[in-house]
Design a protein around this motif. Structure first.
Motif, PDB file in Angstrom:
ATOM      1  N   ARG A   7       0.827  -1.206   0.000  1.00 44.96           N
ATOM      2  CA  ARG A   7       0.000   0.000   0.000  1.00 44.96           C
ATOM      3  C   ARG A   7       0.865   1.261   0.000  1.00 44.96           C
ATOM      4  N   TYR A   8       1.938   1.245   0.769  1.00 40.34           N
ATOM      5  CA  TYR A   8       2.836   2.405   0.794  1.00 40.34           C
ATOM      6  C   TYR A   8       3.454   2.634  -0.589  1.00 40.34           C
ATOM      7  N   ASN A   9       3.898   1.566  -1.235  1.00 39.89           N
ATOM      8  CA  ASN A   9       4.535   1.705  -2.544  1.00 39.89           C
ATOM      9  C   ASN A   9       3.534   2.095  -3.629  1.00 39.89           C
ATOM     10  N   LEU A  10       2.289   1.665  -3.486  1.00 37.99           N
ATOM     11  CA  LEU A  10       1.253   2.133  -4.401  1.00 37.99           C
ATOM     12  C   LEU A  10       1.069   3.645  -4.267  1.00 37.99           C
ATOM     13  N   ALA A  11       1.198   4.156  -3.050  1.00 39.81           N
ATOM     14  CA  ALA A  11       1.109   5.603  -2.835  1.00 39.81           C
ATOM     15  C   ALA A  11       2.231   6.327  -3.567  1.00 39.81           C
ATOM     16  N   LEU A  12       3.435   5.730  -3.590  1.00 39.09           N
ATOM     17  CA  LEU A  12       4.541   6.331  -4.335  1.00 39.09           C
ATOM     18  C   LEU A  12       4.202   6.412  -5.820  1.00 39.09           C
ATOM     19  N   CYS A  13       3.597   5.337  -6.343  1.00 32.89           N
ATOM     20  CA  CYS A  13       3.216   5.325  -7.764  1.00 32.89           C
ATOM     21  C   CYS A  13       2.180   6.407  -8.059  1.00 32.89           C
ATOM     22  N   ASP A  14       1.185   6.523  -7.189  1.00 33.19           N
ATOM     23  CA  ASP A  14       0.126   7.517  -7.414  1.00 33.19           C
ATOM     24  C   ASP A  14       0.657   8.938  -7.297  1.00 33.19           C
ATOM     25  N   LEU A  15       1.556   9.175  -6.356  1.00 36.15           N
ATOM     26  CA  LEU A  15       2.137  10.509  -6.204  1.00 36.15           C
ATOM     27  C   LEU A  15       2.963  10.890  -7.425  1.00 36.15           C
ATOM     28  N   ALA A  16       3.705   9.923  -7.973  1.00 43.67           N
ATOM     29  CA  ALA A  16       4.563  10.194  -9.125  1.00 43.67           C
ATOM     30  C   ALA A  16       3.789  10.344 -10.420  1.00 43.67           C
ATOM     31  N   THR A  17       2.538   9.907 -10.438  1.00 49.65           N
ATOM     32  CA  THR A  17       1.746   9.957 -11.676  1.00 49.65           C
ATOM     33  C   THR A  17       0.570  10.929 -11.566  1.00 49.65           C
ATOM     34  N   GLY A  18       0.707  11.928 -10.720  1.00 50.98           N
ATOM     35  CA  GLY A  18      -0.272  13.012 -10.686  1.00 50.98           C
ATOM     36  C   GLY A  18      -1.605  12.661 -10.078  1.00 50.98           C
ATOM     37  N   GLN A  19      -1.624  11.751  -9.091  1.00 52.57           N
ATOM     38  CA  GLN A  19      -2.874  11.340  -8.464  1.00 52.57           C
ATOM     39  C   GLN A  19      -2.735  11.392  -6.933  1.00 52.57           C
ATOM     40  N   PRO A  20      -2.586  12.593  -6.378  1.00 50.35           N
ATOM     41  CA  PRO A  20      -2.338  12.724  -4.934  1.00 50.35           C
ATOM     42  C   PRO A  20      -3.475  12.236  -4.054  1.00 50.35           C
ATOM     43  N   GLU A  21      -4.717  12.365  -4.515  1.00 50.58           N
ATOM     44  CA  GLU A  21      -5.832  11.885  -3.695  1.00 50.58           C
ATOM     45  C   GLU A  21      -5.778  10.371  -3.543  1.00 50.58           C
ATOM     46  N   ARG A  22      -5.462   9.675  -4.621  1.00 49.97           N
ATOM     47  CA  ARG A  22      -5.304   8.226  -4.533  1.00 49.97           C
ATOM     48  C   ARG A  22      -4.123   7.870  -3.647  1.00 49.97           C
ATOM     49  N   ALA A  23      -3.059   8.655  -3.727  1.00 45.40           N
ATOM     50  CA  ALA A  23      -1.891   8.398  -2.879  1.00 45.40           C
ATOM     51  C   ALA A  23      -2.255   8.507  -1.402  1.00 45.40           C
ATOM     52  N   MET A  24      -3.056   9.515  -1.054  1.00 48.79           N
ATOM     53  CA  MET A  24      -3.463   9.674   0.343  1.00 48.79           C
ATOM     54  C   MET A  24      -4.328   8.492   0.787  1.00 48.79           C
ATOM     55  N   THR A  25      -5.176   8.002  -0.103  1.00 57.03           N
ATOM     56  CA  THR A  25      -5.993   6.832   0.227  1.00 57.03           C
ATOM     57  C   THR A  25      -5.113   5.617   0.512  1.00 57.03           C
ATOM     58  N   GLN A  26      -4.079   5.433  -0.304  1.00 55.10           N
ATOM     59  CA  GLN A  26      -3.164   4.310  -0.085  1.00 55.10           C
ATOM     60  C   GLN A  26      -2.413   4.458   1.239  1.00 55.10           C
ATOM     61  N   LEU A  27      -1.968   5.656   1.565  1.00 51.66           N
ATOM     62  CA  LEU A  27      -1.240   5.879   2.815  1.00 51.66           C
ATOM     63  C   LEU A  27      -2.145   5.695   4.023  1.00 51.66           C
ATOM     64  N   THR A  28      -3.383   6.126   3.904  1.00 51.91           N
ATOM     65  CA  THR A  28      -4.343   5.930   4.994  1.00 51.91           C
ATOM     66  C   THR A  28      -4.553   4.447   5.257  1.00 51.91           C
ATOM     67  N   ARG A  29      -4.646   3.676   4.162  1.00 50.48           N
ATOM     68  CA  ARG A  29      -4.790   2.229   4.308  1.00 50.48           C
ATOM     69  C   ARG A  29      -3.538   1.621   4.935  1.00 50.48           C
ATOM     70  N   ALA A  30      -2.370   2.091   4.522  1.00 45.18           N
ATOM     71  CA  ALA A  30      -1.114   1.577   5.086  1.00 45.18           C
ATOM     72  C   ALA A  30      -1.026   1.885   6.581  1.00 45.18           C
ATOM     73  N   ARG A  31      -1.426   3.075   6.959  1.00 43.86           N
ATOM     74  CA  ARG A  31      -1.394   3.435   8.385  1.00 43.86           C
ATOM     75  C   ARG A  31      -2.363   2.569   9.177  1.00 43.86           C
ATOM     76  N   HIS A  32      -3.498   2.241   8.586  1.00 42.82           N
ATOM     77  CA  HIS A  32      -4.464   1.368   9.257  1.00 42.82           C
ATOM     78  C   HIS A  32      -3.872  -0.031   9.475  1.00 42.82           C
ATOM     79  N   LEU A  33      -3.072  -0.487   8.505  1.00 46.21           N
ATOM     80  CA  LEU A  33      -2.460  -1.811   8.621  1.00 46.21           C
ATOM     81  C   LEU A  33      -1.391  -1.870   9.704  1.00 46.21           C
ATOM     82  N   LEU A  34      -0.886  -0.706  10.109  1.00 47.79           N
ATOM     83  CA  LEU A  34       0.112  -0.687  11.179  1.00 47.79           C
ATOM     84  C   LEU A  34      -0.434  -1.302  12.462  1.00 47.79           C
ATOM     85  N   ALA A  35      -1.708  -1.078  12.708  1.00 48.23           N
ATOM     86  CA  ALA A  35      -2.306  -1.592  13.944  1.00 48.23           C
ATOM     87  C   ALA A  35      -2.323  -3.109  13.964  1.00 48.23           C
ATOM     88  N   GLY A  36      -2.397  -3.732  12.791  1.00 51.88           N
ATOM     89  CA  GLY A  36      -2.397  -5.186  12.717  1.00 51.88           C
ATOM     90  C   GLY A  36      -1.177  -5.676  11.974  1.00 51.88           C
TER      91      GLY A  36
END
Length: 316
Positions: free
Chosen positions: A73-102
C-alpha cells in the motif's frame, strides 16, 4: 520562466524521459522481506526504474493473491504521487497506516515515520496548490494526465536534454545548471513572472511542462512534451487542460509560436482551438509560424506578430 518557448513543443523528437536514477533518485520503495511470490520484488524494481504502471500492476496482483500488505500500500502511494494522483496516494497511505495496527497480520515491518513523512508531503502539496490562486485542481485532470503547479519535487524527473545548449536554444528554457553568479536554475525560474505547470501522465509520470508568460500585455503560451512517438492527441489533451487553468488569469489574447516543420504540434494546437496567424517569423535558420487563441482581428493581429518576432530575435 522569463521567456516562453520559441517552438511550443518538440513532440516526437525527444524521449519521454530517461528512466533510472534521473527519475527516482529520491524515491525508495518500502521493503518486505517476507512478501510471498515475485510480484512485490518486481514492483519495487519497477519503482526504482520509474515504470509506474508496471509497478502498480505488480502490487495490485500481489494484494489480490496474498492479501493486504503495508509495504504494498505504501509503494502504491509512491506510484500515485509520481503519476499526478495525490488523492489516490493519500488513500493508499491511509490504508497503510491502518495496517500498522495489525502489523503481525499484515506480515510486514511497520515504518510509521515514512508513512507520516509522505502524508506530510501530500499535505504540503495541497497547501501549495491553494496558494496558487490561479490553479483549479478540479479542472486539471483528464483520462490520461493531470497538470500540477511546477515545484522543486518535479525537478529530478526532468530530462537531461534540458541541460543541452541546443535544447535550451530550441525551447527557450533556462539551462538546468548554476549560472555564473552561482544562482541555481530553480531559484531563477521561481523569480520569473510566469505560470508553470508540470504535465504528469497517469501511467508514465512527468512527461513535460506547459504554461504561460506575460510580456507587457501579451500572454505567450508554451508546451513541451518529450515523447518517443509523435502523438498530437496527448499534446492536445495537455493544451486543453492548460487552457482551462489560463481562463482563471483573465487572459484575452493567447499567443504561441511553432516551427513550420513541427507538424504534430501544429495539428495539436489547431485541435485545441488555436488559429494560425498570417505571416511568419524566424528563429535562427528555422521558419516559425505564429498561432493565437481568441485573438482580435485586424491591426491588433499584425501588432502581435511583430511583438512575437521581436521576442524570437531576443531569445536567451
Amino acid at each position: 520562466m522569463s521567456l516562453p518557448l520559441s517552438d511550443t513543443t518538440l513532440l516526437g523528437e525527444l524521449p519521454l524521459f530517461r528512466f533510472g536514477q534521473e527519475t527516482t533518485t529520491a524515491i525508495q520503495p518500502m521493503a518486505d522481506a517476507h512478501y510471498p511470490g515475485c510480484s512485490f520484488t518486481l514492483g519495487n524494481q519497477a519503482v526504482q526504474s520509474g515504470f509506474w504502471a508496471l509497478a502498480r500492476s505488480c502490487y495490485h496482483t500481489g494484494i489480490r493473491h496474498y492479501g493486504e500488505r503495508l509495504a504494498a500500500r505504501y509503494n502504491l502511494a509512491l506510484c500515485d504521487l509520481a503519476t499526478g494522483q495525490p488523492e489516490r496516494a493519500m488513500t493508499q497511505l491511509t490504508r497503510a497506516r491502518h495496517l500498522l495496527a495489525g502489523d503481525a497480520a499484515a506480515g510486514g515491518s511497520p515504518d510509521k515515520q515514512r508513512i507520516e513523512q509522505r502524508m506530510a508531503e501530500l499535505a504540503a502539496i495541497e497547501q501549495y496548490w491553494k496558494q496558487c490562486s490561479w490553479f483549479t485542481p478540479g479542472n486539471a485532470s483528464s483520462k490520461h494526465m493531470s497538470l500540477e503547479p511546477l515545484q522543486e519535487r518535479h525537478l529530478p524527473a526532468l530530462p537531461g536534454l534540458m541541460e543541452s545548449s541546443a535544447f535550451a536554444r530550441w525551447a527557450n528554457l533556462p539551462m538546468v545548471q548554476a549560472d555564473v553568479k552561482g544562482e541555481s536554475w530553480w531559484s531563477k525560474w521561481q523569480q520569473s513572472a510566469s505560470y508553470d505547470l508540470a504535465v504528469v501522465h497517469h501511467d508514465f509520470g512527468l512527461m513535460g511542462l506547459c504554461g504561460l508568460s506575460r510580456i507587457n500585455e501579451v500572454a505567450y503560451f508554451y508546451i513541451w512534451l518529450g515523447y518517443n512517438n509523435p502523438q498530437s492527441a496527448l499534446a492536445t489533451e495537455a493544451t486543453l487542460l492548460a487552457l482551462r487553468q489560463m481562463s482563471n488569469l483573465s487572459v484575452g489574447n493567447l499567443c504561441t509560436a511553432v516551427s513550420e516543420k513541427n507538424v504534430s504540434t501544429r495539428r495539436a494546437l489547431h485541435q485545441a482551438g488555436f488559429e494560425q496567424l498570417n505571416g511568419r517569423g524566424h528563429s535562427g535558420d528555422e521558419a516559425v509560424l505564429f498561432y493565437g487563441c481568441d485573438l482580435e482581428q485586424g491591426s491588433d493581429q499584425l501588432d502581435t506578430q511583430a511583438r512575437m518576432q521581436g521576442w524570437l530575435d531576443v531569445g536567451f
